[in-house]
Design an enzyme around this catalytic site. Structure first.
Site, PDB file in Angstrom:
ATOM      1  N   GLU A 251      18.242  40.553  54.490  1.00 10.74           N
ATOM      2  CA  GLU A 251      17.946  41.759  53.714  1.00 10.74           C
ATOM      3  C   GLU A 251      16.860  42.498  54.473  1.00 10.74           C
ATOM      4  OE1 GLU A 251      15.550  43.945  51.997  1.00 10.74           O
ATOM      5  OE2 GLU A 251      15.145  42.397  50.507  1.00 10.74           O
ATOM      6  N   CYS A 288      10.897  46.362  48.846  1.00 14.09           N
ATOM      7  CA  CYS A 288      12.092  46.802  49.579  1.00 14.09           C
ATOM      8  C   CYS A 288      12.936  47.758  48.739  1.00 14.09           C
ATOM      9  CB  CYS A 288      12.916  45.614  50.028  1.00 14.09           C
ATOM     10  SG  CYS A 288      13.201  44.385  48.747  1.00 14.09           S
TER      11      CYS A 288
END
Length: 511
Positions: A251, A288
């Site tokens: 990720e 994020c």
């Protein structure tokens, strides 16, 4: 790589060394850790589901047993507030316990049975059975921004252990003391619940060499990573350069575009602006899922929206970032944005003379300028965001079509907006892993249905999620058993279903 290479935890507020020396793992130590994981795998993957579930529950208990000393060390290494860290510890424990419930229930193995039809004409049908089995030892890399929930005992570790895979964990150098404490808690839990030695190992390193050696080790079967695009792509390349390529579940961040539609802007500009300011600056923008990019169609309310958003940003104090390197990268990103022609600084947060602090920033530009400058769509990890003005529905839709892959997208709109812009929903389904309606992308619920992933470059594996119980399926593969004697089948596939799990039998879901 030298075992004599020592590094220290750093106080994020003062940049001073903290107590404790940490030694960069050598190539030999990496090899030893992986070999122990291989030996453990033969035993661990055969453990009964209740045993693995008990292990996960015990890890949560041992983390709690560390008490305030864990939170205090973590605060020193990250400057994250103690209240935030207390909540993150709870999240870490809860996701371990959630995976324990999944393992204990057992149906996640996706057992499928098609019984034999020996007298079928013209060709008899074999007995065929399918289930998911663990891949083997997994390499996991800790994230900087979640020193507990995405670190040593975080979601990647929890899901890999739940799947039956031993974990070799490469700790993040920004919080080595925290990592060591949590790793010790896992080892204690493993011993208390009878897990084999090598089921979990922590490796320290403040360089990239250990990560490369670990990913390239021939006995590592998968990789989990949360961090920067550069770091994730490097690990992906290492994994694919091996004689036996392996999956990398990386990720790698996102700008999480927000679309503010005309009627919503007109009717709710004040609340949207206030919420946006909070989401952009939450946690010093070190999520994020922070909204780093927004598209707004010009209307009579746009100036009021800008004024309210600017007010929220101007009233937000600058705050300490996780590390000096992260702050340096953020400030460079801010300067690079300001250097682009036709980009205006809309608002700036309260300045401070403290160390490692980031000043919140919001910029605006035109859709034409955004299209000309690819860098405006890139993540700048920290409390900043770019607002892009569009003049028509077509420009909004075209901007959405030209997006790369992201973790999230958010739409603020009324029912009429949604009807008028229904094509936007179809576009975004192909661009992101999670679509948020009339909310904000920061905050990722740990639950069965959560997807924390998305198309490249947000991740290297768009079919997966790193949050939620489906994360377990990253570390398994399907295996088919044809015409097996019942005694030799895994318990999940035996005729008597003594595990009492849901199974697909001749096309019907049953227990």
């Amino acid at each position: 790589m030298s075992t004599e290479s020592v590094f220290y935890g750093i106080n994020a507020l003062t940049n001073e060394k903290l107590e404790g020396e940490f030694i960069n793992a050598s190539k030999e130590q990496v090899d030893e850790a992986v070999k122990k994981a291989v030996l453990a795998f033969g035993n661990y993957r055969k453990k009964e589901k209740d045993s693995i579930a008990n292990f996960l529950d015990q890890i949560a208990e041992e983390i709690l047993n560390l008490g305030d000393s864990l939170l205090e060390r973590c605060h020193l290494e990250t400057a994250l507030p103690l209240g935030r860290l207390q909540g993150e510890r709870g999240r870490t424990m809860n996701q371990l316990k959630l995976f324990a419930t999944v393992v204990r229930e057992g149906s996640w193995v996706d057992a499928r049975i098609d019984t034999a039809i020996p007298d079928r004409a013209p060709i008899p049908k074999s007995d065929i059975r399918h289930m998911l089995l663990p891949l083997g030892p997994v390499a996991i890399f800790g994230a900087s921004n979640f020193p507990l929930a995405f670190s040593v005992a975080g979601g990647d570790t929890a899901s890999a252990l739940a799947a039956g895979c031993p974990v070799v964990f490469k700790g993040h150098p920004a919080h080595p003391g925290t990592s060591e404490m949590v790793a010790n808690a896992i080892i204690v839990a493993a011993k208390k619940t009878g897990m084999p030695e090598g089921t979990f190992t922590l490796l320290h390193s403040n360089s990239n060499e250990v990560g490369e050696v670990l990913v390239k080790h021939p006995e590592i079967k998968a990789v989990g990573f949360t961090g920067s695009f550069r770091g994730g792509k490097a690990l992906f390349n290492y994994a694919n350069s091996r004689p036996e390529p392996i999956p990398v579940f990386a990720e790698m961040g996102s700008t999480n575009p927000v679309f503010i539609l005309p009627r919503a802007l007109k009717e709710n500009w004040e609340n949207i602006a206030s919420g946006m300011a909070g989401s952009i600056t939450l946690g010093v923008g070190q999520f994020c899922t922070s909204p780093g990019l927004s598209f707004i169609q010009k209307s009579d309310s746009i100036d009021a929206f800008y004024n309210k958003l600017s007010e929220g940003i101007r009233n937000t104090p600058s705050a300490t970032m996780l590390t000096s390197n992260i702050l340096k990268a953020f400030n460079n990103g801010v300067q690079n944005t300001l250097a682009i022609e036709h980009v205006e600084e809309l608002a700036s947060g309260l300045a401070s003379e403290s160390t490692n602090v980031a000043v919140p920033k919001v910029f605006k530009t035109t859709i034409e300028n955004f299209i000309k400058n690819d860098s405006l769509s890139e993540e700048n990890f920290g409390p900043s965001s770019v607002l892009v003005e569009a003049t028509s529905k077509n420009e909004i839709l075209e901007a959405a079509r030209n997006l790369e892959g992201h973790l999230t997208a958010t739409i603020h709109g009324t029912d009429q907006d949604f009807e008028d812009y229904k094509d936007l929903f179809d576009i975004l389904e192909l661009k992101v892993g999670r679509i948020v309606i009339n909310g904000y992308p920061t905050g990722v619920e740990v639950c069965h249905s959560m997807v924390h992933g998305g198309p490249y470059p947000a991740t290297t594996a768009p079919q997966s999620t790193s949050v939620g119980t489906n994360a377990i399926k990253r570390f398994v593969r399907p295996v088919c058993f044809q015409d097996y004697p019942d005694a030799f089948l895994p318990d999940a596939l035996k005729a008597d279903n003594k595990l009492n799990i849901w199974r697909l039998v001749n096309g019907n879901l049953e227990k």
